[in-house]
Design a protein around this motif. Structure first.
Motif, PDB file in Angstrom:
ATOM      1  N   LEU A  59      -2.851  12.698   7.977  1.00  9.26           N
ATOM      2  CA  LEU A  59      -2.508  14.071   8.318  1.00  9.26           C
ATOM      3  C   LEU A  59      -1.714  14.692   7.172  1.00  9.26           C
ATOM      4  O   LEU A  59      -0.874  14.035   6.555  1.00  9.26           O
ATOM      5  CB  LEU A  59      -1.672  14.111   9.605  1.00  9.26           C
ATOM      6  CG  LEU A  59      -2.363  13.628  10.876  1.00  9.26           C
ATOM      7  CD1 LEU A  59      -1.376  13.610  12.033  1.00  9.26           C
ATOM      8  CD2 LEU A  59      -3.557  14.509  11.210  1.00  9.26           C
ATOM      9  N   TYR A  60      -1.982  15.985   6.912  1.00 11.42           N
ATOM     10  CA  TYR A  60      -1.373  16.654   5.763  1.00 11.42           C
ATOM     11  C   TYR A  60      -0.720  17.972   6.192  1.00 11.42           C
ATOM     12  O   TYR A  60      -1.242  18.703   7.042  1.00 11.42           O
ATOM     13  CB  TYR A  60      -2.427  16.926   4.688  1.00 11.42           C
ATOM     14  CG  TYR A  60      -3.126  15.677   4.212  1.00 11.42           C
ATOM     15  CD1 TYR A  60      -2.573  14.898   3.197  1.00 11.42           C
ATOM     16  CD2 TYR A  60      -4.322  15.259   4.808  1.00 11.42           C
ATOM     17  CE1 TYR A  60      -3.202  13.740   2.774  1.00 11.42           C
ATOM     18  CE2 TYR A  60      -4.957  14.092   4.387  1.00 11.42           C
ATOM     19  CZ  TYR A  60      -4.390  13.343   3.371  1.00 11.42           C
ATOM     20  OH  TYR A  60      -5.007  12.191   2.959  1.00 11.42           O
ATOM     21  N   GLY A  61       0.432  18.261   5.561  1.00 11.68           N
ATOM     22  CA  GLY A  61       1.136  19.514   5.808  1.00 11.68           C
ATOM     23  C   GLY A  61       1.800  20.006   4.548  1.00 11.68           C
ATOM     24  O   GLY A  61       1.826  19.306   3.522  1.00 11.68           O
ATOM     25  N   ILE A  62       2.361  21.204   4.618  1.00  8.36           N
ATOM     26  CA  ILE A  62       3.002  21.783   3.448  1.00  8.36           C
ATOM     27  C   ILE A  62       4.267  20.992   3.121  1.00  8.36           C
ATOM     28  O   ILE A  62       4.968  20.514   4.023  1.00  8.36           O
ATOM     29  CB  ILE A  62       3.334  23.274   3.695  1.00  8.36           C
ATOM     30  CG1 ILE A  62       3.598  24.019   2.382  1.00  8.36           C
ATOM     31  CG2 ILE A  62       4.461  23.446   4.678  1.00  8.36           C
ATOM     32  CD1 ILE A  62       2.376  24.243   1.549  1.00  8.36           C
ATOM     33  N   GLY A  63       4.577  20.819   1.845  1.00 11.56           N
ATOM     34  CA  GLY A  63       5.700  19.993   1.417  1.00 11.56           C
ATOM     35  C   GLY A  63       6.964  20.777   1.123  1.00 11.56           C
ATOM     36  O   GLY A  63       6.969  22.013   1.083  1.00 11.56           O
ATOM     37  N   ILE A  64       8.033  20.051   0.870  1.00  7.59           N
ATOM     38  CA  ILE A  64       9.343  20.668   0.709  1.00  7.59           C
ATOM     39  C   ILE A  64       9.443  21.520  -0.558  1.00  7.59           C
ATOM     40  O   ILE A  64      10.219  22.468  -0.621  1.00  7.59           O
ATOM     41  CB  ILE A  64      10.446  19.586   0.719  1.00  7.59           C
ATOM     42  CG1 ILE A  64      11.824  20.236   0.888  1.00  7.59           C
ATOM     43  CG2 ILE A  64      10.393  18.735  -0.571  1.00  7.59           C
ATOM     44  CD1 ILE A  64      12.925  19.251   1.142  1.00  7.59           C
ATOM     45  N   HIS A  65       8.649  21.228  -1.575  1.00  5.18           N
ATOM     46  CA  HIS A  65       8.730  22.026  -2.793  1.00  5.18           C
ATOM     47  C   HIS A  65       8.263  23.462  -2.573  1.00  5.18           C
ATOM     48  O   HIS A  65       8.664  24.365  -3.313  1.00  5.18           O
ATOM     49  CB  HIS A  65       7.926  21.362  -3.920  1.00  5.18           C
ATOM     50  CG  HIS A  65       8.707  20.310  -4.639  1.00  5.18           C
ATOM     51  ND1 HIS A  65       8.499  19.983  -5.952  1.00  5.18           N
ATOM     52  CD2 HIS A  65       9.722  19.511  -4.230  1.00  5.18           C
ATOM     53  CE1 HIS A  65       9.326  19.025  -6.324  1.00  5.18           C
ATOM     54  NE2 HIS A  65      10.082  18.730  -5.276  1.00  5.18           N
ATOM     55  N   ALA A  66       7.423  23.670  -1.565  1.00  5.27           N
ATOM     56  CA  ALA A  66       7.032  25.039  -1.228  1.00  5.27           C
ATOM     57  C   ALA A  66       8.246  25.817  -0.738  1.00  5.27           C
ATOM     58  O   ALA A  66       8.438  26.982  -1.086  1.00  5.27           O
ATOM     59  CB  ALA A  66       5.938  25.032  -0.171  1.00  5.27           C
ATOM     60  N   LEU A  67       9.085  25.163   0.061  1.00  2.24           N
ATOM     61  CA  LEU A  67      10.328  25.791   0.529  1.00  2.24           C
ATOM     62  C   LEU A  67      11.263  26.086  -0.630  1.00  2.24           C
ATOM     63  O   LEU A  67      11.836  27.178  -0.724  1.00  2.24           O
ATOM     64  CB  LEU A  67      11.022  24.880   1.540  1.00  2.24           C
ATOM     65  CG  LEU A  67      12.451  25.275   1.922  1.00  2.24           C
ATOM     66  CD1 LEU A  67      12.461  26.627   2.628  1.00  2.24           C
ATOM     67  CD2 LEU A  67      13.099  24.196   2.788  1.00  2.24           C
ATOM     68  N   LEU A  68      11.431  25.121  -1.530  1.00  2.00           N
ATOM     69  CA  LEU A  68      12.341  25.305  -2.651  1.00  2.00           C
ATOM     70  C   LEU A  68      11.894  26.459  -3.544  1.00  2.00           C
ATOM     71  O   LEU A  68      12.718  27.245  -4.023  1.00  2.00           O
ATOM     72  CB  LEU A  68      12.441  24.013  -3.456  1.00  2.00           C
ATOM     73  CG  LEU A  68      12.977  22.797  -2.679  1.00  2.00           C
ATOM     74  CD1 LEU A  68      12.961  21.562  -3.559  1.00  2.00           C
ATOM     75  CD2 LEU A  68      14.376  23.078  -2.156  1.00  2.00           C
ATOM     76  N   THR A  69      10.593  26.578  -3.757  1.00  2.17           N
ATOM     77  CA  THR A  69      10.078  27.670  -4.571  1.00  2.17           C
ATOM     78  C   THR A  69      10.283  29.008  -3.870  1.00  2.17           C
ATOM     79  O   THR A  69      10.668  30.002  -4.486  1.00  2.17           O
ATOM     80  CB  THR A  69       8.589  27.448  -4.877  1.00  2.17           C
ATOM     81  OG1 THR A  69       8.438  26.225  -5.589  1.00  2.17           O
ATOM     82  CG2 THR A  69       8.030  28.587  -5.714  1.00  2.17           C
ATOM     83  N   GLY A  70      10.021  29.027  -2.557  1.00  2.00           N
ATOM     84  CA  GLY A  70      10.227  30.255  -1.804  1.00  2.00           C
ATOM     85  C   GLY A  70      11.683  30.688  -1.811  1.00  2.00           C
ATOM     86  O   GLY A  70      11.998  31.871  -1.937  1.00  2.00           O
ATOM     87  N   THR A  71      12.589  29.734  -1.684  1.00  2.00           N
ATOM     88  CA  THR A  71      14.010  30.041  -1.731  1.00  2.00           C
ATOM     89  C   THR A  71      14.402  30.614  -3.089  1.00  2.00           C
ATOM     90  O   THR A  71      15.209  31.546  -3.178  1.00  2.00           O
ATOM     91  CB  THR A  71      14.837  28.776  -1.444  1.00  2.00           C
ATOM     92  OG1 THR A  71      14.482  28.275  -0.158  1.00  2.00           O
ATOM     93  CG2 THR A  71      16.324  29.066  -1.479  1.00  2.00           C
ATOM     94  N   SER A  72      13.820  30.079  -4.145  1.00  2.00           N
ATOM     95  CA  SER A  72      14.090  30.597  -5.483  1.00  2.00           C
ATOM     96  C   SER A  72      13.645  32.044  -5.609  1.00  2.00           C
ATOM     97  O   SER A  72      14.320  32.866  -6.227  1.00  2.00           O
ATOM     98  CB  SER A  72      13.373  29.729  -6.532  1.00  2.00           C
ATOM     99  OG  SER A  72      13.532  30.265  -7.823  1.00  2.00           O
ATOM    100  N   TYR A  73      12.511  32.375  -4.998  1.00  2.00           N
ATOM    101  CA  TYR A  73      12.021  33.757  -5.007  1.00  2.00           C
ATOM    102  C   TYR A  73      13.060  34.692  -4.391  1.00  2.00           C
ATOM    103  O   TYR A  73      13.403  35.733  -4.946  1.00  2.00           O
ATOM    104  CB  TYR A  73      10.707  33.847  -4.239  1.00  2.00           C
ATOM    105  CG  TYR A  73      10.159  35.251  -4.103  1.00  2.00           C
ATOM    106  CD1 TYR A  73       9.318  35.782  -5.075  1.00  2.00           C
ATOM    107  CD2 TYR A  73      10.480  36.049  -3.013  1.00  2.00           C
ATOM    108  CE1 TYR A  73       8.816  37.080  -4.949  1.00  2.00           C
ATOM    109  CE2 TYR A  73       9.995  37.338  -2.879  1.00  2.00           C
ATOM    110  CZ  TYR A  73       9.157  37.835  -3.848  1.00  2.00           C
ATOM    111  OH  TYR A  73       8.675  39.121  -3.727  1.00  2.00           O
ATOM    112  N   LEU A  74      13.589  34.294  -3.232  1.00  2.00           N
ATOM    113  CA  LEU A  74      14.576  35.126  -2.545  1.00  2.00           C
ATOM    114  C   LEU A  74      15.875  35.221  -3.332  1.00  2.00           C
ATOM    115  O   LEU A  74      16.485  36.284  -3.428  1.00  2.00           O
ATOM    116  CB  LEU A  74      14.845  34.571  -1.149  1.00  2.00           C
ATOM    117  CG  LEU A  74      13.664  34.592  -0.176  1.00  2.00           C
ATOM    118  CD1 LEU A  74      14.046  33.898   1.121  1.00  2.00           C
ATOM    119  CD2 LEU A  74      13.211  36.021   0.093  1.00  2.00           C
ATOM    120  N   ASP A  75      16.312  34.098  -3.898  1.00  2.00           N
ATOM    121  CA  ASP A  75      17.582  34.064  -4.613  1.00  2.00           C
ATOM    122  C   ASP A  75      17.562  34.885  -5.897  1.00  2.00           C
ATOM    123  O   ASP A  75      18.609  35.356  -6.366  1.00  2.00           O
ATOM    124  CB  ASP A  75      17.969  32.621  -4.940  1.00  2.00           C
ATOM    125  CG  ASP A  75      18.367  31.833  -3.701  1.00  2.00           C
ATOM    126  OD1 ASP A  75      18.647  32.462  -2.667  1.00  2.00           O
ATOM    127  OD2 ASP A  75      18.381  30.585  -3.770  1.00  2.00           O
TER     128      ASP A  75
END
Length: 252
Positions: A59-75
């Motif tokens: 089973l596959y899902g989105i990984g934590i680096h997607a969150l880190l990149t998204g947070t960088s966008y907001l920051d």
């Protein structure tokens, strides 16, 4: 280039599934790529943290680096940094849930949220997407554009109250332009009314703020108060956003 596009498409598919993990064959079928190629791509992304898998490896899902990149966008986004304190101000003044969103194609992406502390409240999260035609944020931004730019209907019905035809939406946007803000009366979520205000520091506006209220708590006087406060907040935000300078980065 084809490989890069396939990687992005895979991440978008996994992100859209939310808490529903995908199997290898599902992903291969959806992206129309050979099973072996999909497996190799998944393994590469797992090793780099962009995709995660369960203990069985099936089973596959989105990984934590997607969150880190998204947070960088907001920051690093200057608009979000400017708006955040005013979301706090509106939240404290109204006691309701306040949002900031940005138009992204036919959707609005939520960039910041301040939730109400009331027992009855809206439930939202940063990163959520909602079709622009069905919410206060989106309709506030669509009203800043010519009706000729609207996609042809029919549009997806999120609730029985969603406007699903071009004619219905155009008429609603005309009302938004006349009053200066949008109203979403249970069009995106049943039981929730939203009031949206475009932020006109860009032309046409790309960002908007909104206030969401449970129907059970919305009285005529509370609605009037919401409009007064949100108009004041919008004016403060638009006056605070710095003028573009030669050294500023102008994102598309």
């Amino acid at each position: 280039m084809k490989s890069a596009a396939r990687t992005v498409e895979l991440l978008e598919v996994l992100a859209a599934r939310g808490d529903r993990p995908a199997r290898l064959q599902e992903l291969a079928d959806e992206l129309q790529v050979p099973r072996s190629s999909m497996y190799a791509l998944l393994q590469t992304l797992i090793s780099r943290g962009w995709v995660r898998t369960d203990i069985t490896g099936s089973l596959y899902g989105i990984g934590i680096h997607a969150l880190l990149t998204g947070t960088s966008y907001l920051d690093t986004d200057p608009r979000v940094r400017v708006v955040r304190p005013y979301l706090d101000e509106a939240s404290q003044a109204l006691g309701e849930t306040i949002h900031m969103g940005r138009l992204d194609g036919r959707d609005v992406a939520y960039l910041a949220t301040r939730e109400s502390h009331e027992y009855l409240r809206t439930i939202s999260r940063v990163g959520r997407r909602l079709p622009a035609h069905a919410g206060a944020l989106g309709k506030a931004l669509l009203a800043e554009r010519d009706d000729a730019e609207l996609p042809e209907g029919p549009y997806e019905a999120l609730t029985p109250h969603t406007r699903t035809t071009h004619e219905e939406l155009a008429a609603d946007l005309a009302g938004t332009r006349a009053r200066g803000y949008s109203i979403d009366r249970e069009e995106g979520v049943l039981g929730i009314v939203g009031f949206g205000f475009a932020l006109r520091y860009d032309s046409p506006a790309q960002d908007a703020v909104s206030c969401s209220v449970p129907v059970a708590r919305l009285t005529p006087s509370h609605e009037e108060r919401i409009v007064v406060v949100m108009r004041e907040v919008r004016a403060k935000i638009e006056a605070t956003v710095p003028a573009a300078s030669g050294a500023a980065v102008h994102w598309r």
